[in-house]
Scaffold this motif. Sequence first.
Motif, mmCIF file in Angstrom:
data_model
loop_
_atom_site.group_PDB
_atom_site.id
_atom_site.type_symbol
_atom_site.label_atom_id
_atom_site.label_comp_id
_atom_site.label_asym_id
_atom_site.label_seq_id
_atom_site.Cartn_x
_atom_site.Cartn_y
_atom_site.Cartn_z
ATOM 1 N N ARG A 126 -6.775 0.875 -8.546
ATOM 2 C CA ARG A 126 -8.039 0.719 -7.809
ATOM 3 C C ARG A 126 -7.763 -0.086 -6.565
ATOM 4 O O ARG A 126 -7.386 -1.259 -6.660
ATOM 5 C CB ARG A 126 -9.062 -0.051 -8.676
ATOM 6 N N TRP A 127 -7.943 0.513 -5.395
ATOM 7 C CA TRP A 127 -7.734 -0.206 -4.143
ATOM 8 C C TRP A 127 -8.963 -1.052 -3.856
ATOM 9 O O TRP A 127 -10.088 -0.561 -3.915
ATOM 10 C CB TRP A 127 -7.465 0.787 -3.009
ATOM 11 N N ARG A 128 -8.726 -2.343 -3.543
ATOM 12 C CA ARG A 128 -9.831 -3.263 -3.374
ATOM 13 C C ARG A 128 -9.691 -4.091 -2.094
ATOM 14 O O ARG A 128 -9.284 -5.263 -2.151
ATOM 15 C CB ARG A 128 -9.896 -4.235 -4.572
ATOM 16 N N PRO A 129 -9.992 -3.506 -0.931
ATOM 17 C CA PRO A 129 -9.917 -4.335 0.275
ATOM 18 C C PRO A 129 -10.885 -5.511 0.198
ATOM 19 O O PRO A 129 -11.966 -5.403 -0.383
ATOM 20 C CB PRO A 129 -10.289 -3.370 1.410
ATOM 21 N N PHE A 130 -10.471 -6.649 0.757
ATOM 22 C CA PHE A 130 -11.362 -7.809 0.866
ATOM 23 C C PHE A 130 -11.028 -8.507 2.181
ATOM 24 O O PHE A 130 -10.131 -8.074 2.912
ATOM 25 C CB PHE A 130 -11.210 -8.736 -0.348
ATOM 26 N N ALA A 163 0.827 -1.219 0.000
ATOM 27 C CA ALA A 163 0.000 0.000 0.000
ATOM 28 C C ALA A 163 0.858 1.264 0.000
ATOM 29 O O ALA A 163 0.475 2.288 -0.560
ATOM 30 C CB ALA A 163 -0.940 -0.007 1.215
ATOM 31 N N GLU A 164 2.031 1.163 0.619
ATOM 32 C CA GLU A 164 2.922 2.331 0.682
ATOM 33 C C GLU A 164 3.673 2.556 -0.634
ATOM 34 O O GLU A 164 4.324 3.587 -0.802
ATOM 35 C CB GLU A 164 3.939 2.150 1.824
ATOM 36 N N LYS A 165 3.625 1.586 -1.531
ATOM 37 C CA LYS A 165 4.467 1.645 -2.738
ATOM 38 C C LYS A 165 3.713 1.712 -4.056
ATOM 39 O O LYS A 165 4.201 2.286 -5.032
ATOM 40 C CB LYS A 165 5.380 0.393 -2.776
ATOM 41 N N ILE A 166 2.542 1.066 -4.112
ATOM 42 C CA ILE A 166 1.953 0.787 -5.427
ATOM 43 C C ILE A 166 1.514 2.044 -6.184
ATOM 44 O O ILE A 166 1.697 2.132 -7.416
ATOM 45 C CB ILE A 166 0.786 -0.243 -5.292
ATOM 46 N N ASP A 167 0.959 3.050 -5.476
ATOM 47 C CA ASP A 167 0.469 4.230 -6.186
ATOM 48 C C ASP A 167 1.585 4.981 -6.894
ATOM 49 O O ASP A 167 1.454 5.350 -8.065
ATOM 50 C CB ASP A 167 -0.238 5.178 -5.213
ATOM 51 N N ALA A 168 2.701 5.184 -6.187
ATOM 52 C CA ALA A 168 3.809 5.940 -6.778
ATOM 53 C C ALA A 168 4.410 5.167 -7.949
ATOM 54 O O ALA A 168 4.757 5.750 -8.978
ATOM 55 C CB ALA A 168 4.872 6.237 -5.718
ATOM 56 N N LEU A 169 4.529 3.854 -7.786
ATOM 57 C CA LEU A 169 5.079 3.031 -8.872
ATOM 58 C C LEU A 169 4.181 3.111 -10.103
ATOM 59 O O LEU A 169 4.653 3.331 -11.226
ATOM 60 C CB LEU A 169 5.224 1.575 -8.397
#
Lengths: 203, 203
Positions: free
Chosen positions: B38-42, B23-29
Amino acid sequence: MTKQTDAIDFWFDFSSPYGYLMAEKIDALAARYGRSVRWRPFLLGAVYKQVGGQPLTSIPLKGPYSIRDLARSARFLGLRFSMPNPFPVSTVHAARAFYHLAQGDPALARRFALAIFRDYFVDGHDISALDKVVDVGASLGIDGEALGVAVGTDAVKALLKSACDEALGIGVFGSPYVVIDGEPFWGVDRLPQIERWLESGGF
Amino acid sequence: MTKQTDAIDFWFDFSSPYGYLMAEKIDALAARYGRSVRWRPFLLGAVYKQVGGQPLTSIPLKGPYSIRDLARSARFLGLRFSMPNPFPVSTVHAARAFYHLAQGDPALARRFALAIFRDYFVDGHDISALDKVVDVGASLGIDGEALGVAVGTDAVKALLKSACDEALGIGVFGSPYVVIDGEPFWGVDRLPQIERWLESGGF
């Protein structure tokens, strides 16, 4: 630091596809940082019997994913790979042959190990039978008849048994499992962390 | 390609430590390659109920290893991390709150998600209770009372249920699980492969 402290331990099962990928990479990586690697085949089945676990590809959902991930990881690492069938197979003969060879010539044992891995994960041959193990040895110029006999001796069986006991004793639960300066790294996907560890002496 | 095809799906459970690291990395990458996420909590528990699986840290040998690997992986990625206790915890309220917020303001929902993750994996607070989830929302300027009410509605419960069904339907078996152009990547250790995929359009 003594020579022994410097060595990296590389634990693997000959039937482990991620173990094969690590086998193609670990020596060159270690050498870049002046470190040697002790190859330590063991039987993953012996560990699974003690602590639970099952062949990756037979786990629901994770199995199909792993087939895809393996092919992609091989491409990522620039390695040839083809998922063999049958999978997994018994690796007791291959592992015993390795420990027999390693007694006299560790470098030859390592060439043998890589040849076994490639025979299974590149060429798709079942590497479980003793005859097959002997053939792979013979292709490297090893006396096949002598190898076949050695693999069946109590002394060589004891070498593999001892390696499996040691693996269990230090908590090895999967393959590949690399130990550097007491720090364990599970999985070929830990190569970047292994490299940083070697580079920085720990982080 | 349409905007929807371009989006990366990031599946996670709020109680997943490797999910937090992702979560700390994916957006910037993703942003470096012009892609949105698209964040998809499950609920990982719902998946485990269907296909087996258990909390990582409770598995023999692999559990103690994972505690060490998590701390090391966080250092490797330059992130703060502290293994929380209790672990794991229920994340149903947090996930419902996320989907409620995402309906109106996806960016706010993402800030809320990161705040929940950090509250658990950096500050060590149990994030399972509805009151706690509401407090984290309030700290971001969200109307806590309204959030608390919304989380209990059938409509919001159905949003999470639908997300869990979709996760199961596409074969999500762990967290984090990232899908790019139909290609699944499980685990924060797949970040280098994700980057190469984004860079090259597949490999």
